[in-house]
Enzyme design. Structure first.
Site, PDB file in Angstrom:
ATOM      1  N   ARG A 139       1.004  -1.482  -0.071  1.00 23.16           N
ATOM      2  CA  ARG A 139      -0.323  -0.211  -0.080  1.00 23.16           C
ATOM      3  C   ARG A 139       1.300   1.408  -0.004  1.00 23.16           C
ATOM      4  O   ARG A 139       2.264   1.079   0.395  1.00 23.16           O
ATOM      5  CB  ARG A 139      -1.483  -0.107   1.356  1.00 23.16           C
ATOM      6  CG  ARG A 139      -1.786  -1.356   1.479  1.00 23.16           C
ATOM      7  CD  ARG A 139      -2.427  -1.326   2.625  1.00 23.16           C
ATOM      8  NE  ARG A 139      -3.627  -2.192   2.811  1.00 23.16           N
ATOM      9  CZ  ARG A 139      -3.008  -3.344   3.372  1.00 23.16           C
ATOM     10  NH1 ARG A 139      -1.729  -3.366   4.416  1.00 23.16           N
ATOM     11  NH2 ARG A 139      -4.009  -4.390   3.549  1.00 23.16           N
ATOM     12  N   LYS A 162      -2.264  -1.184   7.894  1.00 25.80           N
ATOM     13  CA  LYS A 162      -4.447  -1.705   7.907  1.00 25.80           C
ATOM     14  C   LYS A 162      -4.298  -2.267   8.891  1.00 25.80           C
ATOM     15  O   LYS A 162      -3.957  -3.520   8.630  1.00 25.80           O
ATOM     16  CB  LYS A 162      -4.581  -1.470   6.022  1.00 25.80           C
ATOM     17  CG  LYS A 162      -5.611  -1.264   6.026  1.00 25.80           C
ATOM     18  CD  LYS A 162      -6.352  -2.023   5.277  1.00 25.80           C
ATOM     19  CE  LYS A 162      -7.757  -1.291   4.594  1.00 25.80           C
ATOM     20  NZ  LYS A 162      -8.054  -1.706   3.318  1.00 25.80           N
ATOM     21  N   HIS A 234      -2.532   2.834  -6.224  1.00 25.68           N
ATOM     22  CA  HIS A 234      -3.272   1.714  -5.446  1.00 25.68           C
ATOM     23  C   HIS A 234      -3.214   0.875  -6.237  1.00 25.68           C
ATOM     24  O   HIS A 234      -3.412  -0.830  -6.790  1.00 25.68           O
ATOM     25  CB  HIS A 234      -4.696   1.960  -4.969  1.00 25.68           C
ATOM     26  CG  HIS A 234      -4.904   0.700  -3.901  1.00 25.68           C
ATOM     27  ND1 HIS A 234      -3.915   0.493  -2.920  1.00 25.68           N
ATOM     28  CD2 HIS A 234      -6.179  -0.014  -3.756  1.00 25.68           C
ATOM     29  CE1 HIS A 234      -4.549  -0.717  -2.417  1.00 25.68           C
ATOM     30  NE2 HIS A 234      -5.856  -1.020  -3.136  1.00 25.68           N
ATOM     31  N   ARG A 237      -0.820  -2.347  -6.710  1.00 17.03           N
ATOM     32  CA  ARG A 237      -0.910  -3.601  -5.893  1.00 17.03           C
ATOM     33  C   ARG A 237      -1.842  -4.558  -6.724  1.00 17.03           C
ATOM     34  O   ARG A 237      -1.240  -5.361  -6.790  1.00 17.03           O
ATOM     35  CB  ARG A 237      -1.736  -2.794  -4.729  1.00 17.03           C
ATOM     36  CG  ARG A 237      -1.514  -4.070  -3.374  1.00 17.03           C
ATOM     37  CD  ARG A 237      -2.233  -3.451  -2.698  1.00 17.03           C
ATOM     38  NE  ARG A 237      -3.180  -3.470  -0.969  1.00 17.03           N
ATOM     39  CZ  ARG A 237      -2.457  -4.943  -0.227  1.00 17.03           C
ATOM     40  NH1 ARG A 237      -0.534  -4.638  -0.256  1.00 17.03           N
ATOM     41  NH2 ARG A 237      -2.936  -5.116   0.490  1.00 17.03           N
ATOM     42  N   HIS A 268      -4.089  -8.938   4.265  1.00 18.92           N
ATOM     43  CA  HIS A 268      -5.178  -9.221   3.704  1.00 18.92           C
ATOM     44  C   HIS A 268      -6.058 -10.188   5.088  1.00 18.92           C
ATOM     45  O   HIS A 268      -4.321 -10.643   5.514  1.00 18.92           O
ATOM     46  CB  HIS A 268      -5.905  -9.550   2.040  1.00 18.92           C
ATOM     47  CG  HIS A 268      -6.094  -7.720   1.920  1.00 18.92           C
ATOM     48  ND1 HIS A 268      -7.447  -7.292   1.705  1.00 18.92           N
ATOM     49  CD2 HIS A 268      -4.633  -7.843   0.571  1.00 18.92           C
ATOM     50  CE1 HIS A 268      -7.205  -5.899   0.976  1.00 18.92           C
ATOM     51  NE2 HIS A 268      -5.649  -6.455   0.306  1.00 18.92           N
ATOM     52  N   TYR A 277     -10.518  -7.365  -7.791  1.00 14.85           N
ATOM     53  CA  TYR A 277     -10.630  -6.699  -9.245  1.00 14.85           C
ATOM     54  C   TYR A 277     -10.238  -8.358  -9.886  1.00 14.85           C
ATOM     55  O   TYR A 277      -9.583  -8.237 -11.047  1.00 14.85           O
ATOM     56  CB  TYR A 277      -9.262  -6.162  -8.712  1.00 14.85           C
ATOM     57  CG  TYR A 277      -8.644  -6.305  -7.787  1.00 14.85           C
ATOM     58  CD1 TYR A 277      -7.411  -7.168  -8.152  1.00 14.85           C
ATOM     59  CD2 TYR A 277      -8.275  -5.904  -6.370  1.00 14.85           C
ATOM     60  CE1 TYR A 277      -6.276  -7.921  -7.397  1.00 14.85           C
ATOM     61  CE2 TYR A 277      -7.585  -6.184  -5.769  1.00 14.85           C
ATOM     62  CZ  TYR A 277      -5.897  -6.793  -6.228  1.00 14.85           C
ATOM     63  OH  TYR A 277      -5.443  -7.833  -5.519  1.00 14.85           O
TER      64      TYR A 277
END
Length: 301
Positions: A139, A162, A234, A237, A268, A277
């Site tokens: 990120r 995050k 972004h 990524r 994540h 995506y």
């Protein structure tokens, strides 16, 4: 109500959530309810307060934030209302994901090396930053927070970002070499800060500055908007994740295992939030569909 909000926020933060926006919204609602002399959540008041936001998405966010709090606080005090779900009927839609080609990334890096420099390091700072994002899937916030001590022989130490997690990101030998060359130039400046990426004034790079510079680099590199949306940092990524899956050394029939490993690498907490995506890559969707059919038909244990 403020005391209940503070307890709720403290409980969720202990589980790793940041909740800065939720804190702002809940305290705003509490003040609004207080003006009406309402110590408890009332559905009509929630709707009235949320309706004052300028957009459908913001109204939905305000409403759902209070509703989630109401679900929690009603366990302590059933006098609070529980507003019905999705009162504003908002449905979130994602933009079409952009996946950069290798040539586009090369042009971005080349454009960075040609930046006008207030200091000799500026072109190399942006070229190295874009290269690192493309090579690791970090990120942008994670890259900008890197310090000297986070660059280790085993990879990059990404500290509490995050989801409040810390992880180690191994680097390919080419990324190690490129980052090493930049750090040699960076250390020679002997600046007061130990942040890896700095601006012309020797202070840590800020996201707003990088955002504006990246927009100019995308224009210089000839990368046009996609369906009205400008190129974004972004999406480097997203590009990294898809290219990593496309090149899985064990073969695409084992893509599920690689998705799990990559989810951990990217930081994540679940696969479903990581790979939305994939829709931009028909080949991977075909492989996943084939693996799912094989599994359901008994082709795999």
């Amino acid at each position: 109500m403020i005391a209940a909000i503070d307890r709720y926020l403290a409980l969720r933060r202990s589980a790793g959530f940041v909740l800065s926006n939720a804190q702002y919204l809940l305290r705003s609602f509490a003040a609004f309810a207080s003006d009406r002399q309402q110590p408890h959540i009332r559905t009509a008041t929630v709707i009235d307060w949320a309706s004052r936001a300028p957009s459908s998405a913001q109204r939905h966010t305000r409403y759902q934030t209070v509703r989630q709090f109401a679900e929690h606080v009603r366990m302590e005090d059933p006098q609070h209302d529980l507003p019905p779900p999705n009162h504003f009927g908002h449905s979130k839609s994602r933009r079409v994901p952009r996946i950069y080609t290798a040539a586009e990334i090369d042009r971005l890096i080349m454009a960075a090396t040609e930046l006008s420099a207030g200091d000799a390091l500026r072109p190399q700072t942006y070229a190295t930053l874009i290269s690192l994002l493309a090579a690791t899937g970090l990120r942008i916030s994670e890259a900008l927070h890197l310090r000297y001590g986070d660059v280790t022989p085993d990879g990059l130490l990404i500290r509490k970002t995050k989801f409040q997690k810390t992880r180690l990101v191994p680097l390919h030998e080419t990324a190690v070499a490129g980052l090493g060359r930049y750090l040699a130039q960076r250390r020679a400046l002997r600046l007061a800060t130990d942040h890896v990426f700095v601006n012309e004034d020797g202070r840590p790079l800020e996201y707003g500055t990088v955002y504006r510079v990246f927009g100019r680099l995308a224009q210089s590199a000839g990368i046009a908007p996609l369906r009205g949306h400008r190129p974004r940092l972004h999406e480097l990524r997203h590009t990294f994740a898809l290219r990593a899956l496309q090149s899985t050394p064990a073969g695409r029939q084992r893509i599920g295992q690689h998705m799990l490993a990559l989810t951990t690498y990217l930081g994540h907490v679940s696969i479903d939030s990581t790979y939305w995506y994939l829709e931009s890559t028909p080949e991977l969707l075909t492989d996943i569909a084939a693996a799912g059919e094989a599994y359901l038909s008994g082709g795999h244990p």
